[in-house]
Design an enzyme around this catalytic site. Sequence first.
Site, short mmCIF file in Angstrom:
data_model
loop_
_atom_site.label_atom_id
_atom_site.label_comp_id
_atom_site.label_asym_id
_atom_site.label_seq_id
_atom_site.Cartn_x
_atom_site.Cartn_y
_atom_site.Cartn_z
N ASP A 131 7.00 -1.92 -5.63
CA ASP A 131 6.31 -2.83 -4.72
C ASP A 131 6.08 -4.22 -5.34
O ASP A 131 5.99 -4.35 -6.55
CB ASP A 131 4.97 -2.22 -4.28
CG ASP A 131 4.03 -1.85 -5.43
OD1 ASP A 131 4.49 -1.23 -6.40
OD2 ASP A 131 2.84 -2.19 -5.35
N GLU A 185 -3.63 -6.07 -2.44
CA GLU A 185 -2.92 -4.99 -1.77
C GLU A 185 -2.55 -5.46 -0.36
O GLU A 185 -3.40 -5.91 0.40
CB GLU A 185 -3.79 -3.73 -1.66
CG GLU A 185 -3.88 -2.94 -2.96
CD GLU A 185 -2.68 -2.05 -3.21
OE1 GLU A 185 -1.77 -2.01 -2.35
OE2 GLU A 185 -2.65 -1.41 -4.27
N HIS A 202 4.07 -5.85 -8.65
CA HIS A 202 3.68 -4.65 -9.38
C HIS A 202 4.88 -4.07 -10.12
O HIS A 202 4.76 -3.58 -11.25
CB HIS A 202 3.11 -3.63 -8.38
CG HIS A 202 2.33 -2.53 -9.02
ND1 HIS A 202 1.87 -1.44 -8.31
CD2 HIS A 202 1.92 -2.32 -10.29
CE1 HIS A 202 1.21 -0.63 -9.12
NE2 HIS A 202 1.23 -1.14 -10.33
N THR A 252 0.80 -1.21 0.00
CA THR A 252 0.00 0.00 0.00
C THR A 252 0.84 1.27 0.00
O THR A 252 0.36 2.33 -0.40
CB THR A 252 -0.93 0.03 1.22
OG1 THR A 252 -0.14 -0.06 2.42
CG2 THR A 252 -1.93 -1.11 1.17
#
Length: 263
Positions: A165, A107, A155, A44
């Site tokens: 991330d 997430e 990601h 996040t």
Amino acid sequence: MTARPTPDSPFAAKVFPSPNHGERRPLKNTDAPRRPDMLLLHYTDMSDSGQALTRLCDATSEVSAHYFVFENGHILQLVPEARRAWHAGAGVWDNEHDINSASIGIEIAHPGHSRDPATPETMAPYPEEQIAAVIALSRDIITRWNIRADRVLAHSDIAPLRKRDPGEAFPWEALAKAGIGHWAPPAPLQGGRFLSPGESGQPVEALQAMLALYGYGINIDGYYGPETEAVLRAFQRHFRPERIDGIADASTIITLRNLITAR
């Protein structure tokens, strides 16, 4: 009385709906409904998990994910798996450019990389109970949707120029041991010839071709510029996290070769 929606995964405690989703777009030249065939993991990048969850469920943010995993392992479903959550943004993997239509996104509550300019690559570890929850959820998703191991991605893998991330602190090896994702033991750091930014020629072109063969979106132009350096950093974060420098040393090249061979 309207029944409460049931999560797609039994590992999600409940549905906490986000409005930020749409229809999965079909493949080109077909009207067939798109089935997700990729699992994308994020952090996040916020210190407060509650604020991160609020943002993912705020219509004005235009961002979401299918699932949210708290530090203590509690899981919420935000978007139905059949829908196109807005989690990936611009990116590419294996010539797929609409990553949101192709993927399910998770997430993971985590503050991300250090904001201190002196230590930009420093990360806090992920809590064990959180990783256990991610493993259980991921295993369930890849089993139900028959997602290949080499399409469980970071990601940063699909957007290396923009994203870091879930970062080098994320325990990809632990996930692989649990049957999630593609993995080969990282080759040891060693000396010898290496390629670095600014170089050009056939060896750089061969390196770019190997990265593209594995799935990374990269121009095969024989020039080791910012794009190639960013892709190498993304590769290292995922598969050779001991040193993240964007340099194609022997350890990085051997690890990449071994991954291609193992697949």
